[in-house]
Design an enzyme around this catalytic site. Structure first.
Site, mmCIF file in Angstrom:
data_model
loop_
_atom_site.group_PDB
_atom_site.id
_atom_site.type_symbol
_atom_site.label_atom_id
_atom_site.label_comp_id
_atom_site.label_asym_id
_atom_site.label_seq_id
_atom_site.Cartn_x
_atom_site.Cartn_y
_atom_site.Cartn_z
ATOM 1 N N GLY A 15 0.815 -1.081 -0.047
ATOM 2 C CA GLY A 15 0.004 -0.082 0.047
ATOM 3 C C GLY A 15 0.885 1.178 0.076
ATOM 4 N NE ARG A 18 -3.618 5.863 -4.570
ATOM 5 C CZ ARG A 18 -3.513 4.781 -5.232
ATOM 6 N NH1 ARG A 18 -3.731 3.613 -4.752
ATOM 7 N NH2 ARG A 18 -3.510 4.571 -6.455
ATOM 8 C CG ASP A 57 -5.498 -9.197 -5.795
ATOM 9 O OD1 ASP A 57 -5.776 -8.916 -4.664
ATOM 10 O OD2 ASP A 57 -6.204 -9.896 -6.565
ATOM 11 C CE1 TYR A 148 -10.181 0.975 7.640
ATOM 12 C CE2 TYR A 148 -10.674 2.167 9.699
ATOM 13 C CZ TYR A 148 -9.890 1.924 8.518
ATOM 14 O OH TYR A 148 -8.476 2.693 8.535
ATOM 15 C CB ALA A 149 -14.452 -0.921 14.047
ATOM 16 C CE LYS A 152 -7.367 -0.321 9.295
ATOM 17 N NZ LYS A 152 -6.031 -0.756 8.545
#
Length: 247
Positions: A15, A18, A57, A148-149, A152
């Site tokens: 990643g 950017r 990927d 998302y939470a 993570k």
């Protein structure tokens, strides 16, 4: 396989073309690392000319395994792995699409698993270090961020487990937990009205957004010899959000 102790250290930033990933690649390069930046998308020419940029990927186990083999063949070693790839979609749980749930967990938790698993031999050879990316959303409840939470939070749990499993090999594994960082994604969410600037800054004791370079500095520290006795930890880079009880 053992790494040549005289060769320049090599870091892979997944990643890394950017946002915070790119800032991390820049910080590591400034510290003398040879940086490989991997991403699903091709790097823009200005970025591709600065690092060894490769497409990857992280949802494809076979592709990750092949990538790991090529990276070691080309660079001879790997000393640092940064798992910074990820994305988010804002959906309330009552309206949550299964595809959103599965894809978010597969990219975040699955991606970290695949990259760590494939690169373990190289990291063990160099007694290297790993930094995974969590988020303050793993520790606090914010609407429309359940997948998302959860992803993570899973990364933080995996980080602790990997730290214990890999300590005998001399590999340190930590995570960083960014707060509200001035990235393109945050700016897009502000523009769409998904978040409110005043509300966000009001929750930050330092009363400002963080910069990607500030998160990158924390990653660089955790990969460095200065953090040689730190493993299994999550370092919040959040301007005090998680510590804030002033409400």
């Amino acid at each position: 396989m053992s790494a040549d102790p005289t060769a320049a250290r090599v870091a892979l930033v997944v990643g890394g073309i950017r946002g915070i990933g790119l800032a991390t690649a820049e910080a590591l390069a400034a510290d003398g690392w040879r940086v490989v930046a991997a991403d699903r998308d091709a790097a823009e020419p200005a970025v591709a000319g600065r690092f060894d940029c490769r497409q990857l990927d992280i949802q494809d186990s076979a592709a990750v395994d092949a990538f790991a083999s090529r990276l070691v063949d080309d660079h001879g070693r790997l000393d640092g792995l940064v798992n910074a790839a990820g994305f988010n979609r804002h959906e309330a749980v009552a309206e949550l699409n299964d595809t959103t749930w599965v894809s978010l967990l597969d990219v975040h938790i699955g991606g970290v698993l695949r990259c760590c698993r494939a690169l373990y031999p190289a990291l063990a050879a160099s007694r290297g270090a790993v930094v995974n990316f969590s988020s303050i959303n793993a520790q606090i409840g914010r609407p429309k961020r359940a997948p998302y939470a959860a992803a993570k939070g899973g990364i933080e749990a995996m980080t602790r487990t990997l730290a214990i499993e890999w300590a005998p090999a001399g590999i340190r594994v930590n995570a960083v937990s960014p707060g509200i960082i001035n990235t393109r994604m945050v700016q897009e969410n502000l523009a769409k009205g998904l978040v409110d600037r005043d509300s966000l800054t009001g929750a930050i004791p330092l009363a400002r957004f963080g910069e990607a370079s500030e998160v990158a500095a924390a990653v660089a520290f955790l990969l460095s010899g200065k953090a040689s006795y730190i493993t299994g930890q999550t370092l919040a880079v959040d301007g005090g959000v998680l510590a804030n009880g002033n409400w």
